[in-house]
Design a protein around this motif. Structure first.
Motif, short mmCIF file in Angstrom:
data_model
loop_
_atom_site.label_atom_id
_atom_site.label_comp_id
_atom_site.label_asym_id
_atom_site.label_seq_id
_atom_site.Cartn_x
_atom_site.Cartn_y
_atom_site.Cartn_z
N GLU A 1 -22.50 10.12 -3.42
CA GLU A 1 -21.65 10.43 -2.26
C GLU A 1 -20.29 9.73 -2.38
OE1 GLU A 1 -22.17 12.08 1.24
OE2 GLU A 1 -22.91 13.23 -0.44
N PRO A 2 -19.25 10.26 -1.75
CA PRO A 2 -17.99 9.53 -1.73
C PRO A 2 -18.19 8.16 -1.06
CG PRO A 2 -17.75 11.69 -0.67
CD PRO A 2 -19.19 11.50 -0.97
N VAL A 3 -17.58 7.12 -1.62
CA VAL A 3 -17.67 5.78 -1.03
C VAL A 3 -16.27 5.26 -0.78
CG1 VAL A 3 -18.38 3.37 -1.40
CG2 VAL A 3 -19.82 5.22 -2.26
N PHE A 4 -16.02 4.78 0.44
CA PHE A 4 -14.77 4.08 0.70
C PHE A 4 -15.08 2.91 1.62
CE2 PHE A 4 -14.37 5.76 4.97
CZ PHE A 4 -15.04 6.97 4.88
N GLU A 5 -14.34 1.84 1.44
CA GLU A 5 -14.56 0.63 2.25
C GLU A 5 -13.22 0.10 2.71
OE1 GLU A 5 -17.02 -2.38 0.49
OE2 GLU A 5 -18.73 -1.01 0.27
N HIS A 6 -13.26 -0.56 3.86
CA HIS A 6 -12.03 -1.16 4.37
C HIS A 6 -12.05 -2.66 4.16
CE1 HIS A 6 -11.19 2.61 6.33
NE2 HIS A 6 -12.32 2.56 6.99
N GLY A 7 -10.87 -3.23 3.87
CA GLY A 7 -10.69 -4.67 3.94
C GLY A 7 -9.77 -4.90 5.12
N SER A 8 -9.26 -6.12 5.23
CA SER A 8 -8.30 -6.37 6.28
C SER A 8 -6.97 -5.76 5.84
CB SER A 8 -8.21 -7.89 6.47
OG SER A 8 -7.05 -8.18 7.17
N ARG A 9 -6.46 -4.79 6.55
CA ARG A 9 -5.22 -4.06 6.24
C ARG A 9 -5.28 -3.32 4.90
NH1 ARG A 9 -2.26 -7.83 5.13
NH2 ARG A 9 -3.68 -9.50 5.65
N HIS B 1 -10.13 1.25 0.51
CA HIS B 1 -10.40 1.40 -0.92
C HIS B 1 -11.31 2.61 -1.16
CE1 HIS B 1 -8.77 -2.68 -1.59
NE2 HIS B 1 -9.14 -2.81 -0.32
N VAL B 2 -10.82 3.55 -1.95
CA VAL B 2 -11.63 4.73 -2.30
C VAL B 2 -12.36 4.37 -3.59
CG1 VAL B 2 -11.62 7.20 -2.77
CG2 VAL B 2 -9.84 6.19 -1.33
N LEU B 3 -13.65 4.06 -3.45
CA LEU B 3 -14.38 3.51 -4.60
C LEU B 3 -15.09 4.57 -5.41
CD1 LEU B 3 -15.72 0.44 -2.66
CD2 LEU B 3 -14.22 0.33 -4.63
N ASN B 4 -15.41 5.68 -4.80
CA ASN B 4 -16.20 6.68 -5.52
C ASN B 4 -15.80 8.09 -5.08
OD1 ASN B 4 -18.34 7.11 -7.42
ND2 ASN B 4 -19.73 7.66 -5.77
N ALA B 5 -14.71 8.57 -5.67
CA ALA B 5 -14.28 9.94 -5.35
C ALA B 5 -14.90 10.86 -6.40
CB ALA B 5 -12.76 10.03 -5.39
N VAL B 6 -16.24 10.97 -6.33
CA VAL B 6 -16.97 11.72 -7.36
C VAL B 6 -16.75 13.22 -7.23
CG1 VAL B 6 -18.87 10.20 -8.03
CG2 VAL B 6 -18.98 11.43 -5.86
N SER B 7 -17.11 13.92 -8.28
CA SER B 7 -17.03 15.38 -8.27
C SER B 7 -17.88 15.91 -7.12
CB SER B 7 -17.55 15.92 -9.60
OG SER B 7 -17.20 17.26 -9.73
N PRO B 8 -17.41 16.87 -6.36
CA PRO B 8 -16.19 17.65 -6.54
C PRO B 8 -15.00 17.08 -5.75
CG PRO B 8 -17.52 18.70 -4.86
CD PRO B 8 -18.19 17.40 -5.20
N GLY B 9 -14.50 15.96 -6.22
CA GLY B 9 -13.42 15.28 -5.50
C GLY B 9 -12.15 16.11 -5.38
N LEU B 10 -11.91 16.96 -6.36
CA LEU B 10 -10.73 17.82 -6.29
C LEU B 10 -10.90 18.80 -5.12
CD1 LEU B 10 -8.18 19.18 -7.63
CD2 LEU B 10 -9.81 20.55 -8.95
N THR B 11 -12.05 19.46 -5.08
CA THR B 11 -12.35 20.42 -4.00
C THR B 11 -12.25 19.75 -2.63
OG1 THR B 11 -13.94 21.44 -5.49
CG2 THR B 11 -14.11 22.04 -3.16
N CYS B 12 -12.76 18.51 -2.56
CA CYS B 12 -12.86 17.80 -1.27
C CYS B 12 -11.53 17.18 -0.85
CB CYS B 12 -13.88 16.67 -1.38
SG CYS B 12 -15.56 17.24 -1.66
N SER B 13 -10.53 17.17 -1.73
CA SER B 13 -9.38 16.28 -1.54
C SER B 13 -8.66 16.45 -0.20
CB SER B 13 -8.40 16.41 -2.71
OG SER B 13 -8.01 17.75 -2.90
N LEU B 14 -8.47 17.68 0.29
CA LEU B 14 -7.70 17.81 1.55
C LEU B 14 -8.49 17.27 2.75
CD1 LEU B 14 -5.68 21.13 1.07
CD2 LEU B 14 -4.84 18.79 0.93
#
Ligand SMILES: Cc1cc2nc3c(=O)[nH]c(=O)nc-3n(C[C@H](O)[C@H](O)[C@H](O)COP(=O)(O)OP(=O)(O)OC[C@H]3O[C@@H](n4cnc5c(N)ncnc54)[C@H](O)[C@@H]3O)c2cc1C
Length: 399
Positions: free
Chosen positions: A360-368, A371-384
């Protein structure tokens, strides 16, 4: 000082920038280490818009890919980006695959994706005259897009709206100054209030500097393609895929007609000896060391099934006849001489510490920071839709 700086000018970084502009009045910048856009995953992929029949209903991937296919088609039409709405034929070769094909159709229904059942070889031939199978599914929404042109269209829209692009600026270090960040690059220093890390194959390294995503490491997996020689490209009219095997981590070899008329075959999946090691003789000793000393990698490889897949994929990389054998399963009429070596791409695949390929796509926040940690396929399709979603998250986390 910029309000928000995005590291990485791939489709995800540019899509986040686009939606930040749409949702706020922030001053946004994009920092990219390469001198051209889409040099890595966003320009080295199959270019397929995957409409979402493959993904578990309700998952982020299912939501983003279904919406993303429709939004990207509209965007391509609006911006004159090459797009071929050719659809895909997913073909079942035996009873077990046919049973899985029915499950796939049910999943497609739940995700709101239209499919058509092709009950025999004659029906398959109406779509793909040279493919075999005892049954198949046709999904008309699948399409082929020129992914590099797409990223350039996003970037030109952003530049016209006032976004600064710092090309040829590799981010080497980020320092948290309490209320802003100082970004040290190969070409000078920048300052920003908020940082978005969309650095693709290097996203984990950047995140770890800010203490984020420590449980994850990117393991680079290369996908190598062959292409059919021009005089045999007419063997494939659209795209021909096998039925995915839920027990295997990657889809087998398949055929894709690109918008430039080339038919690419693949990709396979082999461990890359570096995050940008596009050739099977390229090695980055430091990055290879990082992979080989990562516990998650060894836990992944400890599974007998994974080791068998890895061996099979390696064989397809070094022995053309093995690759061709896999390709002949779907299209028996092709021969070894019909295949020419083509390009390769490298997947930024996150492997968790307990040895799982994170799907699955993974993103995490830090302070300010985000971070997009796992823009796995089909990341192009999902991008918008993914970029839209991330921009919302960034704005919530901004304060
Ligand atoms: C072989 C292959 C086939 C695929 N096929 C498909 C497909 O058919 N359909 C689909 O939907 N998806 C597909 N994908 C997935 C899709 O390509 C990716 O999910 C998507 O491109 C990820 O985009 P990104 O912007 O996150 O990464 P990238 O495109 O890799 O962009 C990251 C950018 O960050 C820059 N960068 C990295 N480090 C730094 C730094 N320190 N400083 C400054 N800049 C930096 C890089 O130069 C790069 O331009 C495929 C991927 C691969 C590899």
């Amino acid at each position: 000082m910029h309000d928000a700086t995005i590291v990485g000018g791939g489709c995800i970084g540019c899509a986040v920038a686009k939606h930040l502009l749409e949702q706020s009045s922030l001053d946004v910048a994009v920092v990219e280490k390469a001198y051209h856009l889409a040099e890595h995953q966003s320009g080295r992929n199959s270019g397929v818009l995957h409409p979402g029949f493959n993904y578990e209903p309700g998952s982020l991937k299912a939501q983003f890919s279904t919406a993303g296919t429709r939004r990207l088609k509209a965007y391509a039409n609006e911006h004159d980006i090459p797009l071929d709405e050719c659809g895909v034929v997913v073909t079942a070769l035996d009873d077990a695959e046919e049973r899985r094909l029915h499950d796939l159709r049910e999943q497609a229904d739940e995700n709101g994706v239209e499919t058509e059942f092709l009950g025999d070889r004659a029906a398959i031939r109406d779509h793909e005259p040279n493919a075999i199978g005892q049954a198949a599914m046709y999904c008309p929404e699948a399409a082929s897009i020129d992914s590099q042109e797409y990223v350039y269209a996003l970037a030109s829209e952003l530049k016209n709206a006032g976004v600064d692009f710092y090309m040829g600026h590799r981010v080497d270090a980020v320092r948290d100054d309490g209320s802003s960040f100082t970004i040290e690059t190969s070409n000078g220093t920048l300052e920003t209030r908020y940082l978005v890390n969309a650095a693709g194959l290097h996203a984990d390294e950047l995140a770890h500097q800010l203490g984020v995503g420590r449980g994850y490491q990117i393991v680079p997996f290369r996908g190598e393609y062959y292409e059919l020689v021009p005089e045999r490209a007419s063997l494939v009219e659209s795209m021909i895929y096998p039925v995915p095997d839920p027990d295997l981590p990657f889809l087998g070899v398949h055929y894709t007609r690109r918008t430039d008329g080339k038919v690419i075959v693949g990709p396979n999946t082999v461990l890359a000896f570096g995050r940008e090691a596009y050739d099977n003789t390229d090695v980055s000793p430091r990055e290879l060391y990082d992979t080989l000393t990562y516990r998650g990698f060894w836990r992944l490889m400890a599974s007998r099934e994974m080791a068998a897949v890895a061996w099979d994929e390696l064989n397809k990389s070094y022995r053309k006849e093995k690759f061709v054998e896999a390709a002949q399963r779907l299209l028996p009429g092709v021969e070894k001489r019909d295949f020419a070596r083509s390009y390769a791409g490298i997947r930024a695949q996150v492997v968790s510490e307990d040895g799982r390929l994170v799907k699955e796509p993974v993103f995490e926040h830090g302070s300010r920071s985000t971070h997009v940690l796992n823009a796995v396929s089909p990341g192009l399709t999902c991008s918008l839709p993914f970029g839209d979603h991330l921009a919302g998250e960034v704005l919530e986390n901004f304060e």
